[in-house]
Design a protein around this motif. Structure first.
Motif, short mmCIF file in Angstrom:
data_model
loop_
_atom_site.label_atom_id
_atom_site.label_comp_id
_atom_site.label_asym_id
_atom_site.label_seq_id
_atom_site.Cartn_x
_atom_site.Cartn_y
_atom_site.Cartn_z
N ILE B 9 0.84 -1.20 0.00
CA ILE B 9 0.00 0.00 0.00
C ILE B 9 0.87 1.25 0.00
O ILE B 9 0.65 2.18 -0.77
N LEU B 10 1.92 1.24 0.82
CA LEU B 10 2.81 2.40 0.87
C LEU B 10 3.49 2.64 -0.48
O LEU B 10 3.74 3.78 -0.86
N SER B 11 3.76 1.54 -1.19
CA SER B 11 4.49 1.69 -2.46
C SER B 11 3.67 2.44 -3.50
O SER B 11 4.22 2.88 -4.51
N THR B 12 2.37 2.59 -3.30
CA THR B 12 1.59 3.34 -4.30
C THR B 12 1.81 4.84 -4.16
O THR B 12 1.52 5.58 -5.09
N ILE B 13 2.31 5.26 -3.01
CA ILE B 13 2.46 6.71 -2.80
C ILE B 13 3.47 7.33 -3.77
O ILE B 13 3.11 8.29 -4.47
N PRO B 14 4.70 6.77 -3.88
CA PRO B 14 5.60 7.39 -4.87
C PRO B 14 5.05 7.31 -6.29
O PRO B 14 5.23 8.25 -7.07
N VAL B 15 4.36 6.24 -6.61
CA VAL B 15 3.79 6.13 -7.96
C VAL B 15 2.80 7.25 -8.20
O VAL B 15 2.86 7.95 -9.22
N MET B 16 1.92 7.46 -7.24
CA MET B 16 0.93 8.52 -7.43
C MET B 16 1.60 9.89 -7.47
O MET B 16 1.16 10.78 -8.20
N ALA B 17 2.69 10.04 -6.72
CA ALA B 17 3.41 11.32 -6.75
C ALA B 17 3.97 11.57 -8.14
O ALA B 17 3.87 12.68 -8.67
N VAL B 18 4.55 10.52 -8.73
CA VAL B 18 5.09 10.68 -10.08
C VAL B 18 3.97 11.01 -11.06
O VAL B 18 4.10 11.90 -11.90
N VAL B 19 2.85 10.30 -10.93
CA VAL B 19 1.71 10.58 -11.81
C VAL B 19 1.30 12.04 -11.68
O VAL B 19 1.13 12.75 -12.69
N ILE C 138 9.83 6.46 -11.83
CA ILE C 138 9.25 7.31 -12.87
C ILE C 138 8.48 6.46 -13.88
O ILE C 138 7.34 6.77 -14.25
N MET C 139 9.11 5.35 -14.28
CA MET C 139 8.45 4.48 -15.25
C MET C 139 7.14 3.92 -14.68
O MET C 139 6.14 3.84 -15.38
N ASP C 140 7.17 3.54 -13.40
CA ASP C 140 5.94 3.04 -12.77
C ASP C 140 4.85 4.09 -12.82
O ASP C 140 3.69 3.80 -13.10
N GLY C 141 5.25 5.33 -12.53
CA GLY C 141 4.27 6.41 -12.56
C GLY C 141 3.67 6.59 -13.93
O GLY C 141 2.46 6.63 -14.09
N VAL C 142 4.53 6.64 -14.95
CA VAL C 142 4.03 6.85 -16.31
C VAL C 142 3.16 5.67 -16.73
O VAL C 142 2.13 5.83 -17.39
N MET C 143 3.58 4.46 -16.30
CA MET C 143 2.80 3.28 -16.66
C MET C 143 1.42 3.28 -16.00
O MET C 143 0.51 2.59 -16.47
#
Lengths: 526, 313, 303
Positions: B9-19, C138-143
């Motif tokens: 669950i925590l790992s989604t935070i950086p992903v959402m930040a990048v998005v 970054i790639m995860d985010g874009v994906m």
């Protein structure tokens, strides 16, 4: 198990085949497909036809034009005017109410008129000669002008936007350049803002307290008697709309594609007819401020190559009854129509002569930025024909495909095309707006103050002033001929022809009339 | 297991930040000036400057990004340039049709594709197998809007059994709701069904070749029980993964399907917004869909532990 | 929509016997190839025909695909206009044939560009440890942004042109490729011969060039094929919703977008480009499936 599955499948099919109850009970609900998306409700700050059409349902006017384009009293009981057309006194009908229940008072009308005058060409003429617009009492108010303005009633009752709609004072005090955000109206239908999904649906509900005039309805004049409880505007693309009308999922389609008309006509439940006998005038609008079309020779060269037949067949198809060539800026078949000076659009097209003229002007091969609204079938077709024409004339075409909203924003820019400006865009003008110069914004040649493209011709302006001053029809005719000639000299814009559009509705709808806008009052659903 | 879930669950935070950063900067560099658009036809440059300042468009990137994120965390996605309505309101108005369409498509696709894939694997090498595979490859290759118009033409116009377009809220009854969604769901599902059928067949083939299945077979365990209890359960992880990842394709397809069937959903909203360059709306929708996608795949990953308790990571 | 691309699990077709056994010498080599790799043969043949059609379009009885002639609009297919004419009187046959160029250019360019960019990012991230975490986040985010939506958003930023369409779709595809390449690199790094090379002081570029790169080519080729197919469909979708190549360019998506308003009365305008697009995508997908099975049976299980 197999038997059980079969049973389930049958049950599921039963659910699917069940009649749509919501549809069955909706005999007083009309589903209407408008010509375009309704993105705002302000027909004073914006000039889109679709916005005007919605606003006409929600807001009433002091006067309203009938099918002969004669202004008739609507919210007004009547008026008094002095002999030299300078002092106009109006009296409101008793019992007028806004949708929030508040009475319509003189100060509301004055605020509404003041906002409208800032944006409307005729309004500006009035404002320019106005000493005062003042309330006498709650139901009476007065214009005091310092120069005569005989066409005041027409200005108040005309159907083209900006339209003189009567709003509560608090809404009318919105900056005329900002869109209003509250939609409390004075017309026969209320706008249901909470059900509004821009891009998909807009809902209007009957206003029970609307005081209907006793006369029969005639366009914007007479009794706007609503026989429907609810009107739902559903926005869909033409392909989907055609199917939905055939299936009875919608009742009325404002602008069916001409190519689909034979199919619709073959359906026994659908009626198809010309929407408006006054039709439309296609427009190729050039930017008079930016090269190459700042040179009148370049504009003339374009007209020499412009084939109205190509444009019109691309727009309405091959039915020759739907269009006609138009060597004029005015609506054909109207009393003052003139073709004076329109020879340049007649006869076979001469690309060589046009190119010669372009090279004289030193713009042969110049770059042209062409804005095309691809989401509107008419402008898309016009744009593609123009792209072909420009290529034939040796221009270097930058074809900018975008939507109508973006064209609307970008056409206001006077900058060079490289900095976000433009050279050409397309539109069309309802024939009812082109019968004479009063409602005809696109004809104006006042330079910076003119409509987009900013044509500048003191000669055209002088001729328009002559028309305003014309005492009788003969003088009007003469003035119109002079305007037409002068407009072709300066090439205000390129008329691409006169065409008519269809409207189509299910036969359980009655009372649909021909008009330049959809008239919902008097329409009934069985 | 809980530790894994927490980490996942925590790992989604950086992903959402990048998005968020990506979406914001995309539209930050967008050409065109929202202030000029809002100002309208006849505004002066001073008017435009005033509007720009009032919108805060003249401040540095990082300040605007920070503020934007802060607003989003408070549920404020900004205002549409064209309608002046809050973006969150516009999305809320349109979320039900889109969610309905996607959930129904998901159910329908799984209901069709998993049995088809299992059948193909079971009858490996026969004409049934080939048929399923041909349908699957075809499902990939026919564009979604072509499928949509074909279905609408056949079932709505020729046979007149289903509506051509539109949407009825589920509150108006499940029957009308379903009637309006059947064709769009099949349309949207065409590629998805193909995808799931293929992956199901492939993993089932692999599982069916494993020793314990052969043992079960030789012991004479009922075929159906082998297929659906033993084999499918073991094949579930890759299938569920593909379903999760395929949701991205569903979202993309929904944009088109909603246009074809005039469904007033979020997909059509974004298409309209893009043609009008209504950037706040685009931002909001892209962010929302990405969030949904991340959530779905988070759910899928957490499901693994249910299907396959051996997975600990 | 070839959603298969970039999935961690892909159909693991059991390797055919023919793939495992060494090829026996036979006289009919072509027949042998077709027998062993029927999908490659079928996909390859179809694709070759379509590429040939695209290249030789001017010689195949076409006319100017952009020439307007409103006087002969919406003609049904006939001896003169084999696929009929559209709303502006343009010849649909010519437009479809020339349209093959746009679709193929978009498909191949996106496949090529995303393979190159993805390979570069994947190699760097697989080999340079400190960059790995950042790049992959970054790639995860874009994906996480659904790819069609990302392409649409990118197109909103720019003008419609073939080049911009290629860029927009490429950006959406790169993360998947780089993930794939990185995965291959990471697994290769653990191989004894690579470890030995590192230990013996061989410089990183040389290791990459000699040991890593050759091993990524097979999965990359397969992946690129699927990207090609999905890019062609994405291009059509972008054009269909009006965010793709400008309408004056005869691409299959544009022809369908223009014809869709009339799909009920003039179905052929949509039909022909739809068939061509479907067949082309099918050909590329078949080729991809075949290549995956042929190039690397292991890969079939791993992607």
């Amino acid at each position: 198990m197999k038997r059980r599955e079969l049973f389930k499948a049958v049950a599921a099919a039963g659910v699917l085949a069940a009649p749509n109850l919501a549809r069955a009970q909706g005999s007083k609900v009309l589903r209407f497909v408008p010509q375009a998306n309704l993105s705002s409700m302000d027909a004073v700050a914006g000039t889109q036809y679709v916005v005007r059409n919605a606003a006409l349902l929600v807001w009433d006017m002091l006067y309203g034009v009938n099918a002969q384009l004669e202004p008739q009293p609507q919210m007004c009981e009547g008026h008094e005017v002095d002999a030299d057309f300078k002092t106009w006194t109006f009296r409101l009908r008793p019992g007028l109410k806004f949708h929030d229940g508040a009475p319509v008072l003189s100060r509301d009308c004055i605020a509404s008129l003041k906002r409208w005058m800032v944006r409307d060409t005729m309004g500006q003429l009035i404002a320019g000669r106005m000493d005062a617009l003042e309330a006498i009492d709650d139901r009476s108010f007065r214009f005091r002008l310092n120069k005569p303005f005989p066409k005041l009633l027409f200005a108040l009752g005309k159907n083209n936007a900006p339209t003189a709609l009567m709003m509560p004072e608090r809404i009318a005090s919105t900056d005329p350049f900002q869109l209003i955000s509250e939609y409390v109206g004075s017309g026969p239908m209320k706008f249901n803002k909470s059900e509004w999904v821009p891009g998909a649906t807009a809902v209007f509900e009957k206003f029970a307290d609307y005081p209907v005039r006793p006369e029969p309805a005639d366009w914007l004049a007479g009794g706007k008697r609503m026989l429907l409880d609810r009107i739902e505007w559903v926005i869909m693309d033409p392909a989907t709309a055609g199917g939905a009308l055939q299936n009875g999922e919608v009742d009325w389609w404002e602008t069916p594609l001409p190519d689909l008309v034979p199919l619709l006509k073959s359906n026994a439940n659908i009626a198809v007819d010309i929407a408006d006998p006054l039709g439309n005038i296609g427009s190729l609008r050039m930017n008079h401020l930016q090269p190459p079309f700042n040179d009148v020779r370049a504009r003339r060269a374009l007209l020499m190559g412009l084939s109205q037949q190509d444009y019109m067949q691309a727009v309405v198809g091959e039915n020759p009854g739907l269009w006609r060539p138009l060597p004029s800026f005015f609506t054909p078949g109207t009393p003052v129509y003139s073709e004076d000076g329109g020879d340049i659009l007649k006869g076979p097209r001469n690309y060589e002569a046009a190119k010669k003229l372009l090279s004289e002007a030193g713009v042969l091969g110049a770059k042209v930025t062409l804005l095309v609204a691809t989401d509107v079938p008419i402008t898309k077709a016009e744009g593609e024909v123009t792209q072909d024409l420009l290529t034939k004339l040796g221009f270097d075409v930058d074809y900018v495909a975008t939507d109508w909203g973006t064209v609307g924003a970008r056409r206001a820019k006077k900058d060079p095309p490289s900095q976000g400006g433009w050279n050409i865009f397309h539109t069309w003008h309802a024939g009812s707006d082109c019968v004479n110069p009063a409602p005809y914004t696109a004809l104006d040649c006042g330079g910076d103050k003119a409509w987009f493209g900013w044509p500048n011709s003191p000669k055209v302006e002088a001729c328009i002033a002559d028309w305003y001053a014309a005492p009788d029809l003969a003088a009007e005719k003469q003035a119109i001929a002079a305007i037409n000639r002068a407009s072709f000299e300066v090439v205000t814009y390129g008329p691409t022809g006169f065409f008519q559009m269809y409207q189509a509705w299910r036969k359980n709808i009655s009372g649909v009339v021909k008009a330049p806008f959809p008239v919902f009052w008097g329409v009934q659903k069985s | 297991m809980y530790a894994y879930a927490a980490r996942r669950i925590l790992s989604t935070i950086p992903v959402m930040a990048v998005v968020a950063l990506f979406v914001f900067s995309l539209l930050y560099i967008a050409p065109g000036d929202p202030a000029a658009i809002i100002a309208g036809d006849q505004a002066t440059p001073a008017d435009v400057d005033r509007i720009r300042a009032s919108l805060g468009l003249d401040r540095p990137f990082i300040v605007r990004f920070g503020e934007w994120v802060w607003h989003i965390l408070n549920g404020d996605l900004g205002q549409s340039i064209f309608t002046n309505l809050p973006v969150s309101h516009m999305i809320a108005q349109r979320i039900e049709p889109t969610l309905s369409l996607m959930v129904l498509t998901l159910i329908l696709s799984i209901a069709i594709a998993v049995p088809a894939g299992v059948l193909a694997a079971w009858k490996h090498g026969t004409w049934i197998d080939r048929l399923v595979m041909i349908m699957a490859v075809a499902g990939f290759s026919v564009p979604v809007f072509v499928v949509g118009y074909l279905l609408a033409y056949t079932f709505a116009l020729q046979l007149d059994v289903l509506p051509v377009q539109g949407y009825t809220p589920i509150a108006d009854g499940i029957g009308p709701w379903l009637r309006h969604l059947v064709l769009p769901a099949v349309t949207l599902g065409s590629a998805f069904i193909a995808l799931i059928a293929r992956i199901t067949r492939a993993t089932m083939l692999e599982v069916l070749n494993q020793d314990y299945v052969r043992t079960a077979k030789s012991k004479g365990v009922d075929q159906r029980s082998i297929l659906f209890v033993h084999a499918l359960k073991n094949a579930a992880v890759p299938i569920v993964t593909v379903i999760g990842l395929g949701v991205a394709g569903l979202i993309g397809g929904a944009v088109v399907t909603e246009s074809v069937f005039a469904i007033p959903g979020v997909g059509r909203l974004v298409v309209d917004a893009i043609l009008r360059r209504d950037y706040p709306v685009i931002q909001g929708v892209v962010l929302l869909f990405s969030f949904v996608y991340v959530l779905v795949n988070l759910g899928v990953d957490l499901l693994y532990t249910v299907f396959d308790p051996r997975i600990r990571y | 929509m070839s959603i298969t691309t970039g999935l961690p699990f892909a159909p693991a077709a059991a390797p055919e016997l023919a793939d495992v056994l060494p090829p026996r010498k036979r006289r009919g080599r072509v027949a042998m190839f077709v027998y062993r790799h029927p999908t490659i043969a079928a996909g390859g043949l179809l694709l070759t025909i379509i590429v040939a059609i695209a290249i030789f379009a001017p010689m195949l009885g076409t006319m100017d695909p952009t020439a307007l002639a409103p006087a002969r609009r919406t003609r049904a297919p006939n001896a003169q206009y084999w696929f009929g004419t559209d709303m502006l009187g343009r010849d649909v046959y010519s437009r479809v044939l020339y349209g093959a160029r746009v679709s193929l250019i978009v498909g191949f360019s996106v496949a090529f560009c995303s393979a190159i960019a993805g390979m570069f990012i994947g190699l760097v991230s697989g080999f340079v440890r400190w960059m790995d975490a950042v790049v992959m986040r970054i790639m995860d985010g874009v994906m996480s942004i659904p790819s069609i939506l990302l392409a649409i958003a990118l197109m909103a930023l720019t003008r419609g042109s073939v080049q911009n369409v290629v860029i927009a779709i490429t950006v959406a595809e790169v993360p998947r490729v780089s993930r794939l390449v990185r995965g291959v690199v990471l697994s290769l790094r653990e191989q004894p011969y690579v470890e030995a090379a590192v230990a013996s002081g061989t410089r990183a570029p040389k290791i990459i060039l000699k040991h890593i790169l050759p091993n990524t080519l097979a999965p990359l080729t397969v992946q690129a094929t699927f990207i090609c197919a999905s890019a062609m469909i994405t291009e059509a979708i972008l054009s269909f919703i009006g965010a793709g190549t400008p309408p004056i360019i005869p691409s299959w998506g544009n022809i369908m977008a223009e014809g869709r308003a009339l799909w009920q009365v003039k179905p052929y305008i949509v039909f022909f480009p739809a068939v061509f697009l479907s067949v082309t995508v099918l050909a590329v997908n078949l080729l991809g499936d075949g290549l995956r099975d042929a190039l690397d049976p292991r890969l079939a299980k791993r992607i």
